[in-house]
Design a protein around this motif. Structure first.
Motif, PDB file in Angstrom:
ATOM      1  N   PHE A  65       6.729  -0.990   3.952  1.00  0.00           N
ATOM      2  CA  PHE A  65       7.680  -1.445   4.476  1.00  0.00           C
ATOM      3  C   PHE A  65       7.182  -0.776   5.483  1.00  0.00           C
ATOM      4  O   PHE A  65       7.927  -1.625   6.240  1.00  0.00           O
ATOM      5  CB  PHE A  65       8.853   0.340   4.542  1.00  0.00           C
ATOM      6  CG  PHE A  65       9.983   0.350   5.121  1.00  0.00           C
ATOM      7  CD1 PHE A  65      10.737  -0.432   5.098  1.00  0.00           C
ATOM      8  CD2 PHE A  65       9.948   1.189   6.923  1.00  0.00           C
ATOM      9  CE1 PHE A  65      12.267  -0.245   6.001  1.00  0.00           C
ATOM     10  CE2 PHE A  65      10.813   0.844   7.841  1.00  0.00           C
ATOM     11  CZ  PHE A  65      11.747   0.456   7.363  1.00  0.00           C
ATOM     12  N   ALA A  66       5.606  -0.065   6.314  1.00  0.00           N
ATOM     13  CA  ALA A  66       5.189  -0.849   6.880  1.00  0.00           C
ATOM     14  C   ALA A  66       5.278  -2.474   7.452  1.00  0.00           C
ATOM     15  O   ALA A  66       5.148  -2.414   8.461  1.00  0.00           O
ATOM     16  CB  ALA A  66       4.014   0.479   7.374  1.00  0.00           C
ATOM     17  N   GLY A  67       4.414  -2.969   6.370  1.00  0.00           N
ATOM     18  CA  GLY A  67       4.164  -4.095   6.984  1.00  0.00           C
ATOM     19  C   GLY A  67       5.181  -4.794   6.869  1.00  0.00           C
ATOM     20  O   GLY A  67       5.260  -6.246   7.192  1.00  0.00           O
ATOM     21  N   GLY A  68       6.516  -4.966   6.242  1.00  0.00           N
ATOM     22  CA  GLY A  68       7.847  -5.629   6.455  1.00  0.00           C
ATOM     23  C   GLY A  68       8.363  -5.143   7.748  1.00  0.00           C
ATOM     24  O   GLY A  68       9.202  -5.999   8.115  1.00  0.00           O
ATOM     25  N   VAL A  88       1.953   8.468  11.094  1.00  0.00           N
ATOM     26  CA  VAL A  88       2.300   9.683  10.684  1.00  0.00           C
ATOM     27  C   VAL A  88       3.417   9.498   9.443  1.00  0.00           C
ATOM     28  O   VAL A  88       3.345   9.861   8.760  1.00  0.00           O
ATOM     29  CB  VAL A  88       3.218  10.562  11.775  1.00  0.00           C
ATOM     30  CG1 VAL A  88       3.130  11.178  12.388  1.00  0.00           C
ATOM     31  CG2 VAL A  88       4.882   9.649  11.870  1.00  0.00           C
ATOM     32  N   HIS A  89       3.480   8.437   8.929  1.00  0.00           N
ATOM     33  CA  HIS A  89       4.029   7.507   7.797  1.00  0.00           C
ATOM     34  C   HIS A  89       3.322   6.915   6.628  1.00  0.00           C
ATOM     35  O   HIS A  89       3.633   6.729   5.208  1.00  0.00           O
ATOM     36  CB  HIS A  89       5.424   6.020   8.705  1.00  0.00           C
ATOM     37  CG  HIS A  89       6.050   6.779   9.076  1.00  0.00           C
ATOM     38  ND1 HIS A  89       7.052   8.018   9.253  1.00  0.00           N
ATOM     39  CD2 HIS A  89       6.487   6.351  10.491  1.00  0.00           C
ATOM     40  CE1 HIS A  89       8.100   7.450  10.184  1.00  0.00           C
ATOM     41  NE2 HIS A  89       7.977   6.942  10.919  1.00  0.00           N
ATOM     42  N   ILE A  90       2.012   6.491   7.780  1.00  0.00           N
ATOM     43  CA  ILE A  90       0.919   6.147   5.883  1.00  0.00           C
ATOM     44  C   ILE A  90      -0.414   6.717   6.201  1.00  0.00           C
ATOM     45  O   ILE A  90      -1.326   6.478   5.134  1.00  0.00           O
ATOM     46  CB  ILE A  90       0.840   4.600   6.830  1.00  0.00           C
ATOM     47  CG1 ILE A  90       0.709   4.018   7.933  1.00  0.00           C
ATOM     48  CG2 ILE A  90       1.885   3.147   5.711  1.00  0.00           C
ATOM     49  CD1 ILE A  90       0.497   3.089   8.515  1.00  0.00           C
ATOM     50  N   ASP A  91      -0.378   7.948   7.181  1.00  0.00           N
ATOM     51  CA  ASP A  91      -1.821   8.673   7.523  1.00  0.00           C
ATOM     52  C   ASP A  91      -1.637   9.574   7.491  1.00  0.00           C
ATOM     53  O   ASP A  91      -1.193  10.227   8.665  1.00  0.00           O
ATOM     54  CB  ASP A  91      -2.758   8.230   8.533  1.00  0.00           C
ATOM     55  CG  ASP A  91      -4.588   8.463   8.292  1.00  0.00           C
ATOM     56  OD1 ASP A  91      -4.080   9.349   8.202  1.00  0.00           O
ATOM     57  OD2 ASP A  91      -4.828   7.685   9.183  1.00  0.00           O
ATOM     58  N   ILE A  92      -2.104  10.344   6.272  1.00  0.00           N
ATOM     59  CA  ILE A  92      -1.581  12.035   5.950  1.00  0.00           C
ATOM     60  C   ILE A  92      -2.608  12.539   6.744  1.00  0.00           C
ATOM     61  O   ILE A  92      -2.632  13.697   7.369  1.00  0.00           O
ATOM     62  CB  ILE A  92      -2.192  12.132   5.107  1.00  0.00           C
ATOM     63  CG1 ILE A  92      -1.672  13.540   4.473  1.00  0.00           C
ATOM     64  CG2 ILE A  92      -4.152  12.560   4.016  1.00  0.00           C
ATOM     65  CD1 ILE A  92      -2.663  13.502   2.304  1.00  0.00           C
ATOM     66  N   ASP A  93      -4.317  12.032   7.700  1.00  0.00           N
ATOM     67  CA  ASP A  93      -4.547  12.826   8.439  1.00  0.00           C
ATOM     68  C   ASP A  93      -3.795  12.885   9.779  1.00  0.00           C
ATOM     69  O   ASP A  93      -3.666  13.913  10.706  1.00  0.00           O
ATOM     70  CB  ASP A  93      -5.683  11.721   8.583  1.00  0.00           C
ATOM     71  CG  ASP A  93      -6.582  12.562   7.874  1.00  0.00           C
ATOM     72  OD1 ASP A  93      -6.937  13.472   7.147  1.00  0.00           O
ATOM     73  OD2 ASP A  93      -8.231  11.392   7.679  1.00  0.00           O
ATOM     74  N   ALA A  94      -3.636  11.476   9.742  1.00  0.00           N
ATOM     75  CA  ALA A  94      -2.203  11.249  11.745  1.00  0.00           C
ATOM     76  C   ALA A  94      -1.444  12.292  11.526  1.00  0.00           C
ATOM     77  O   ALA A  94      -1.146  12.507  12.552  1.00  0.00           O
ATOM     78  CB  ALA A  94      -2.191   9.824  11.609  1.00  0.00           C
ATOM     79  N   ALA A  95      -0.234  12.584  10.559  1.00  0.00           N
ATOM     80  CA  ALA A  95       0.724  12.778  10.002  1.00  0.00           C
ATOM     81  C   ALA A  95       0.647  14.711  10.583  1.00  0.00           C
ATOM     82  O   ALA A  95       0.832  15.531  11.283  1.00  0.00           O
ATOM     83  CB  ALA A  95       1.047  12.789   8.658  1.00  0.00           C
ATOM     84  N   HIS A  98       9.878   6.507   6.948  1.00  0.00           N
ATOM     85  CA  HIS A  98      10.427   5.898   8.444  1.00  0.00           C
ATOM     86  C   HIS A  98      11.420   6.515   8.599  1.00  0.00           C
ATOM     87  O   HIS A  98      12.436   6.080   7.636  1.00  0.00           O
ATOM     88  CB  HIS A  98      10.405   4.101   8.410  1.00  0.00           C
ATOM     89  CG  HIS A  98       8.920   3.534   8.784  1.00  0.00           C
ATOM     90  ND1 HIS A  98       7.936   3.899   6.724  1.00  0.00           N
ATOM     91  CD2 HIS A  98       7.943   3.642   8.769  1.00  0.00           C
ATOM     92  CE1 HIS A  98       6.570   3.176   7.065  1.00  0.00           C
ATOM     93  NE2 HIS A  98       6.846   3.431   8.387  1.00  0.00           N
ATOM     94  N   GLY A  99      12.514   6.190   9.532  1.00  0.00           N
ATOM     95  CA  GLY A  99      13.888   6.488   9.521  1.00  0.00           C
ATOM     96  C   GLY A  99      14.621   5.368   9.405  1.00  0.00           C
ATOM     97  O   GLY A  99      15.680   5.132   8.564  1.00  0.00           O
ATOM     98  N   MET A 100      14.042   4.071  10.103  1.00  0.00           N
ATOM     99  CA  MET A 100      14.768   2.991   9.548  1.00  0.00           C
ATOM    100  C   MET A 100      14.620   2.629   8.171  1.00  0.00           C
ATOM    101  O   MET A 100      15.334   1.773   7.148  1.00  0.00           O
ATOM    102  CB  MET A 100      14.022   1.828  10.295  1.00  0.00           C
ATOM    103  CG  MET A 100      14.390   1.795  11.798  1.00  0.00           C
ATOM    104  SD  MET A 100      15.621   2.015  12.087  1.00  0.00           S
ATOM    105  CE  MET A 100      16.530   1.159  11.800  1.00  0.00           C
TER     106      MET A 100
END
Length: 136
Positions: A28-31, A38-45, A56-58
């Protein structure tokens, strides 16, 4: 779809989505072009207080759109709006529902107002919203 076929209180066919996976989030991030970490990196989340990444909300909006277009054609959707009320964690299986709350006439067009909701198995409501769909 004609007005005679639909009444206030009618329930749309629900959409049960497969569990949200990390692959789903990456695709979904790519598309979508939404590479918010925060949607693809656990460390960032974790840095911003979450236990893990979340949807993602969208992506949730896309699920609502999919539920609607499995019931009617895209060209009949006049509006779709939503409010995000909770995050959808990895592994959750969203369930999209809709209930007709009004049928109206506008300039010769009959529309149905549909209250929308996405819930998780634990009862958490992650999205509430509304769609207006042309019936004629």
């Amino acid at each position: 779809m004609r007005r005679a076929e639909l009444t206030v209180g009618a329930v749309l066919p629900e959409l049960r989505v497969a569990p949200v996976s990390r692959t789903t989030l990456a695709l979904f991030a790519g598309g979508s072009g939404d590479h918010n970490t925060v949607h693809i990196d656990i460390d960032a989340a974790r840095r911003v207080g979450y236990h893990d990444v979340f949807a993602h909300g969208m992506l949730s909006m896309a699920y609502l759109g999919r539920m609607l277009t499995s019931w009617t054609t895209q060209d009949r959707i006049r509006s779709l709006r939503a409010r995000f009320t909770a995050v959808t964690p990895v592994g959750a299986s969203p369930v999209c529902t809709g209930i007709v709350t009004a049928i109206n006439e506008h300039g010769g067009e009959t529309t149905a107002t549909i209250t929308l909701e996405i819930t998780l198995a634990d009862g958490t409501t992650t999205v509430t919203g509304e769609a207006v769909v042309a019936l004629n």
